[in-house]
Design a protein around this motif. Sequence first.
Motif, PDB file in Angstrom:
ATOM      1  N   TRP A 174       0.730  -1.009   0.030  1.00  0.00           N
ATOM      2  CA  TRP A 174      -0.055  -0.251   0.029  1.00  0.00           C
ATOM      3  C   TRP A 174       0.684   1.343   0.066  1.00  0.00           C
ATOM      4  O   TRP A 174       0.009   2.176  -0.628  1.00  0.00           O
ATOM      5  CB  TRP A 174      -0.793  -0.357   1.061  1.00  0.00           C
ATOM      6  N   ARG A 175       1.747   0.663   0.628  1.00  0.00           N
ATOM      7  CA  ARG A 175       2.631   2.056   0.918  1.00  0.00           C
ATOM      8  C   ARG A 175       2.992   3.360  -0.359  1.00  0.00           C
ATOM      9  O   ARG A 175       3.326   4.074  -0.977  1.00  0.00           O
ATOM     10  CB  ARG A 175       4.171   1.995   1.213  1.00  0.00           C
ATOM     11  N   TRP A 176       3.235   1.934  -2.050  1.00  0.00           N
ATOM     12  CA  TRP A 176       3.248   2.326  -3.604  1.00  0.00           C
ATOM     13  C   TRP A 176       2.571   3.311  -4.015  1.00  0.00           C
ATOM     14  O   TRP A 176       2.634   4.101  -4.660  1.00  0.00           O
ATOM     15  CB  TRP A 176       3.540   1.055  -3.766  1.00  0.00           C
ATOM     16  N   MET A 177       1.142   3.430  -3.403  1.00  0.00           N
ATOM     17  CA  MET A 177      -0.088   4.408  -3.238  1.00  0.00           C
ATOM     18  C   MET A 177       0.360   5.796  -3.273  1.00  0.00           C
ATOM     19  O   MET A 177       0.071   6.972  -3.578  1.00  0.00           O
ATOM     20  CB  MET A 177      -1.121   4.475  -2.142  1.00  0.00           C
ATOM     21  N   PHE A 178       1.342   6.022  -2.861  1.00  0.00           N
ATOM     22  CA  PHE A 178       2.213   7.785  -1.581  1.00  0.00           C
ATOM     23  C   PHE A 178       3.083   7.828  -2.622  1.00  0.00           C
ATOM     24  O   PHE A 178       3.714   8.784  -2.989  1.00  0.00           O
ATOM     25  CB  PHE A 178       2.003   7.396  -0.291  1.00  0.00           C
ATOM     26  N   PHE A 179       4.204   6.645  -2.853  1.00  0.00           N
ATOM     27  CA  PHE A 179       5.199   6.920  -3.364  1.00  0.00           C
ATOM     28  C   PHE A 179       5.425   6.385  -4.785  1.00  0.00           C
ATOM     29  O   PHE A 179       6.562   7.607  -5.747  1.00  0.00           O
ATOM     30  CB  PHE A 179       6.267   5.490  -3.234  1.00  0.00           C
ATOM     31  N   VAL A 180       3.943   6.151  -5.466  1.00  0.00           N
ATOM     32  CA  VAL A 180       3.341   6.609  -6.680  1.00  0.00           C
ATOM     33  C   VAL A 180       3.530   8.123  -6.914  1.00  0.00           C
ATOM     34  O   VAL A 180       3.771   8.467  -7.964  1.00  0.00           O
ATOM     35  CB  VAL A 180       3.507   6.050  -7.647  1.00  0.00           C
ATOM     36  N   ASN A 181       2.854   9.108  -6.598  1.00  0.00           N
ATOM     37  CA  ASN A 181       3.238  10.754  -6.564  1.00  0.00           C
ATOM     38  C   ASN A 181       4.501  11.580  -6.681  1.00  0.00           C
ATOM     39  O   ASN A 181       4.292  12.287  -7.125  1.00  0.00           O
ATOM     40  CB  ASN A 181       2.516  11.027  -5.360  1.00  0.00           C
ATOM     41  N   VAL A 182       5.678  10.711  -5.898  1.00  0.00           N
ATOM     42  CA  VAL A 182       6.287  11.055  -5.813  1.00  0.00           C
ATOM     43  C   VAL A 182       7.153  11.870  -7.378  1.00  0.00           C
ATOM     44  O   VAL A 182       8.001  12.837  -7.673  1.00  0.00           O
ATOM     45  CB  VAL A 182       8.115  10.741  -4.895  1.00  0.00           C
ATOM     46  N   PRO A 183       7.634  10.693  -8.333  1.00  0.00           N
ATOM     47  CA  PRO A 183       8.090  10.828  -9.565  1.00  0.00           C
ATOM     48  C   PRO A 183       6.979  11.556  -9.950  1.00  0.00           C
ATOM     49  O   PRO A 183       8.050  12.617 -10.869  1.00  0.00           O
ATOM     50  CB  PRO A 183       8.552   9.839  -9.885  1.00  0.00           C
ATOM     51  N   PHE A 184       6.046  11.130 -10.071  1.00  0.00           N
ATOM     52  CA  PHE A 184       5.232  11.731 -10.865  1.00  0.00           C
ATOM     53  C   PHE A 184       5.291  14.278 -10.834  1.00  0.00           C
ATOM     54  O   PHE A 184       4.904  15.040 -11.460  1.00  0.00           O
ATOM     55  CB  PHE A 184       3.534  12.110 -10.906  1.00  0.00           C
ATOM     56  N   CYS A 185       5.225  14.337  -8.960  1.00  0.00           N
ATOM     57  CA  CYS A 185       4.922  15.391  -9.075  1.00  0.00           C
ATOM     58  C   CYS A 185       6.722  16.243  -9.540  1.00  0.00           C
ATOM     59  O   CYS A 185       6.866  17.352  -9.299  1.00  0.00           O
ATOM     60  CB  CYS A 185       4.746  15.481  -7.909  1.00  0.00           C
ATOM     61  N   ALA A 186       7.004  15.230  -9.034  1.00  0.00           N
ATOM     62  CA  ALA A 186       8.786  15.864  -9.190  1.00  0.00           C
ATOM     63  C   ALA A 186       9.219  16.820 -10.616  1.00  0.00           C
ATOM     64  O   ALA A 186       9.353  17.465 -11.270  1.00  0.00           O
ATOM     65  CB  ALA A 186       9.955  14.727  -8.516  1.00  0.00           C
ATOM     66  N   LEU A 187       7.713  15.958 -11.750  1.00  0.00           N
ATOM     67  CA  LEU A 187       8.211  15.741 -13.232  1.00  0.00           C
ATOM     68  C   LEU A 187       7.669  17.311 -13.380  1.00  0.00           C
ATOM     69  O   LEU A 187       8.045  18.370 -13.998  1.00  0.00           O
ATOM     70  CB  LEU A 187       7.558  14.834 -13.314  1.00  0.00           C
ATOM     71  N   ALA A 188       6.286  17.428 -12.401  1.00  0.00           N
ATOM     72  CA  ALA A 188       5.457  18.729 -12.711  1.00  0.00           C
ATOM     73  C   ALA A 188       6.341  19.351 -12.067  1.00  0.00           C
ATOM     74  O   ALA A 188       6.268  21.135 -12.112  1.00  0.00           O
ATOM     75  CB  ALA A 188       4.513  18.667 -11.788  1.00  0.00           C
ATOM     76  N   LEU A 189       7.256  19.638 -11.137  1.00  0.00           N
ATOM     77  CA  LEU A 189       8.071  20.723 -10.152  1.00  0.00           C
ATOM     78  C   LEU A 189       9.103  21.349 -11.100  1.00  0.00           C
ATOM     79  O   LEU A 189       9.058  22.455 -11.249  1.00  0.00           O
ATOM     80  CB  LEU A 189       8.648  20.129  -8.832  1.00  0.00           C
ATOM     81  N   VAL A 190       9.746  20.530 -11.935  1.00  0.00           N
ATOM     82  CA  VAL A 190      10.469  20.866 -13.076  1.00  0.00           C
ATOM     83  C   VAL A 190      10.170  21.161 -13.884  1.00  0.00           C
ATOM     84  O   VAL A 190      10.354  22.237 -14.368  1.00  0.00           O
ATOM     85  CB  VAL A 190      11.414  19.371 -13.748  1.00  0.00           C
ATOM     86  N   ALA A 191       8.722  21.175 -14.412  1.00  0.00           N
ATOM     87  CA  ALA A 191       8.447  21.506 -15.616  1.00  0.00           C
ATOM     88  C   ALA A 191       7.299  23.187 -14.893  1.00  0.00           C
ATOM     89  O   ALA A 191       7.793  23.845 -15.963  1.00  0.00           O
ATOM     90  CB  ALA A 191       6.344  20.216 -16.081  1.00  0.00           C
ATOM     91  N   ALA A 192       7.181  23.257 -13.769  1.00  0.00           N
ATOM     92  CA  ALA A 192       6.434  24.238 -12.962  1.00  0.00           C
ATOM     93  C   ALA A 192       7.703  25.722 -12.986  1.00  0.00           C
ATOM     94  O   ALA A 192       7.848  27.069 -13.589  1.00  0.00           O
ATOM     95  CB  ALA A 192       6.367  24.404 -12.198  1.00  0.00           C
ATOM     96  N   LEU A 193       8.852  25.129 -12.834  1.00  0.00           N
ATOM     97  CA  LEU A 193      10.694  26.238 -12.876  1.00  0.00           C
ATOM     98  C   LEU A 193      11.181  26.242 -13.605  1.00  0.00           C
ATOM     99  O   LEU A 193      11.156  27.296 -14.031  1.00  0.00           O
ATOM    100  CB  LEU A 193      11.788  25.079 -12.077  1.00  0.00           C
ATOM    101  N   ARG A 194      10.954  25.527 -15.271  1.00  0.00           N
ATOM    102  CA  ARG A 194      11.437  26.447 -16.457  1.00  0.00           C
ATOM    103  C   ARG A 194      10.129  26.698 -17.129  1.00  0.00           C
ATOM    104  O   ARG A 194      10.264  27.783 -17.834  1.00  0.00           O
ATOM    105  CB  ARG A 194      11.270  24.857 -17.566  1.00  0.00           C
ATOM    106  N   MET A 195       8.581  26.836 -16.680  1.00  0.00           N
ATOM    107  CA  MET A 195       8.297  27.238 -17.635  1.00  0.00           C
ATOM    108  C   MET A 195       7.181  28.298 -16.960  1.00  0.00           C
ATOM    109  O   MET A 195       6.596  29.180 -17.509  1.00  0.00           O
ATOM    110  CB  MET A 195       6.665  25.471 -18.278  1.00  0.00           C
ATOM    111  N   LEU A 196       6.933  28.223 -15.702  1.00  0.00           N
ATOM    112  CA  LEU A 196       5.647  29.424 -15.220  1.00  0.00           C
ATOM    113  C   LEU A 196       6.437  30.282 -15.036  1.00  0.00           C
ATOM    114  O   LEU A 196       7.816  30.696 -14.834  1.00  0.00           O
ATOM    115  CB  LEU A 196       5.278  28.564 -14.164  1.00  0.00           C
TER     116      LEU A 196
END
Length: 496
Positions: A174-196
């Motif tokens: 069940w812990r992977w329900m939370f761990f799966v968020n990390v790579p997706f949100c890290a990608l969103a964080l990189v995109a935000a830093l570059r594009m916003l």
Amino acid sequence: MSTTGTAPPARAAALDPHLRRLAVVVVLGAIMTVLDSTIVNVAITALGRDFGTSLSTVQWVMTGYTLALSMAIPLTAWSVRRFGARTMWLVSLCLFIGGSLLCGLAWSVAALIVFRVLQGFGGGMLMPVGQTMLAREAGPERMGRVMSVISVPAMLAPVLGPLLGGVIVDNLNWRWMFFVNVPFCALALVAALRMLPRDEERGGDARLDVVGMLLLSPGLAALVYALSQAGDGGSLTGGRFLGPAAAGGALVAAFAAHALRKGDGALIDLRRLGTRAFTAATGAFFLYSAAMFGLMILVPLFAGIARGDSALEAGRLLAPMGLGGMATMAVSGRLADRIGARWPAFGGILCVLAGTVTLTTLSPRGGNTVIMVAMLVIGLGHGMIAPSLMAMAYQGLPRDAVPAATTGANILIRIGSSFGTAATAVILQIAIRGQIPGASGGLEEAAAHRTAETPALLTNAFTQTFWWVAAFALVALVPVFAVPRRPERAATTAAA
């Protein structure tokens, strides 16, 4: 920032590359936060078993997240004015990533609940901050299309959340329900830093309305908690519902009086949101959210309780709704920009009504085809309603009122969805008591009460409840007809 007041009409109607990049960033960041509202639902039993605790305690893993979401939303308008939308987007995303990682590492149920609150607080501001950025950049000419983009995460959550949660629980920890968020949100964080774009619209002198915050945030949380108690089978005459409901209602009413008196300095300046478009659109969305969230709990419950399907099988029945919504969202956004929101929303509600009425014909031995076709039709309607009403809520508002409008709309949608879930659960319990003599109406009892007649009796209870959901959707037509026929462009254009 682009302005629509000086751009030629053809260019104003186009989605330029900058706006497309902004939309991608918003969707990347918001999708996992919305999924987390439903993904944990299928893991309650596994969490209770691993931590050796009661289901009532484990329920706070979901409740804590929901309450944190509710308490964070009212702070959005002020935080965007004070620190800027880009800054708050990055801060909120970091809080969500940190909370997700800590949830996956939780060593006790108490720690998990605390970390879910942190995760929910970050997630609660991501969606309204993202909507604020898109609404400011789009202007009235393109509002429908950008709102169709922001509707994608909300559409995918109830469909993919239970499915993804079921796959993870069945095949991983069940812990992977939370761990799966990390790579997706890290990608969103990189995109935000570059594009916003850098924050240009922020005021260092914007003061926090402390009184308003102390009234609205706990008031909203109390209302959502009371409705969740009703939805979980609590008595409408018991203290666990009446106490929080009365306290929450009093606090929200006191905030409204305080905000109307304080004006520009209020946490949410309610006086700026008195346009016909905003009032009608958010009123229709409140009622429609009640119907939609009622449907999304009834269909899996029917499959699981009346027919004995697994959680994963029950979750699959919602998938056609997502496909239908994705098919009509882009078209409805364009229509809302061209002809206004009234007729796309009206057609969408008719589709939802047609699908819901189809669900009233279910039989205990019927296959999945009828349910899936009905959910596809409902999804087609949802894809027409959501972008249209969200776009119309901003019409006629000046640019600096967009954060307050986003916050107010999200609060009403949150309460409407909680009300719909609770009202549907209560109506279903009453219907079960009417069908099964001596039953309390509890869902666990209904699932355990197995005789030859039980499937037919439970099916009757569900079909009766589907009629009530159809009534909620029908009532939503009243404010839809109050929506202006054409987009109100002048005030927003002039202010942009």
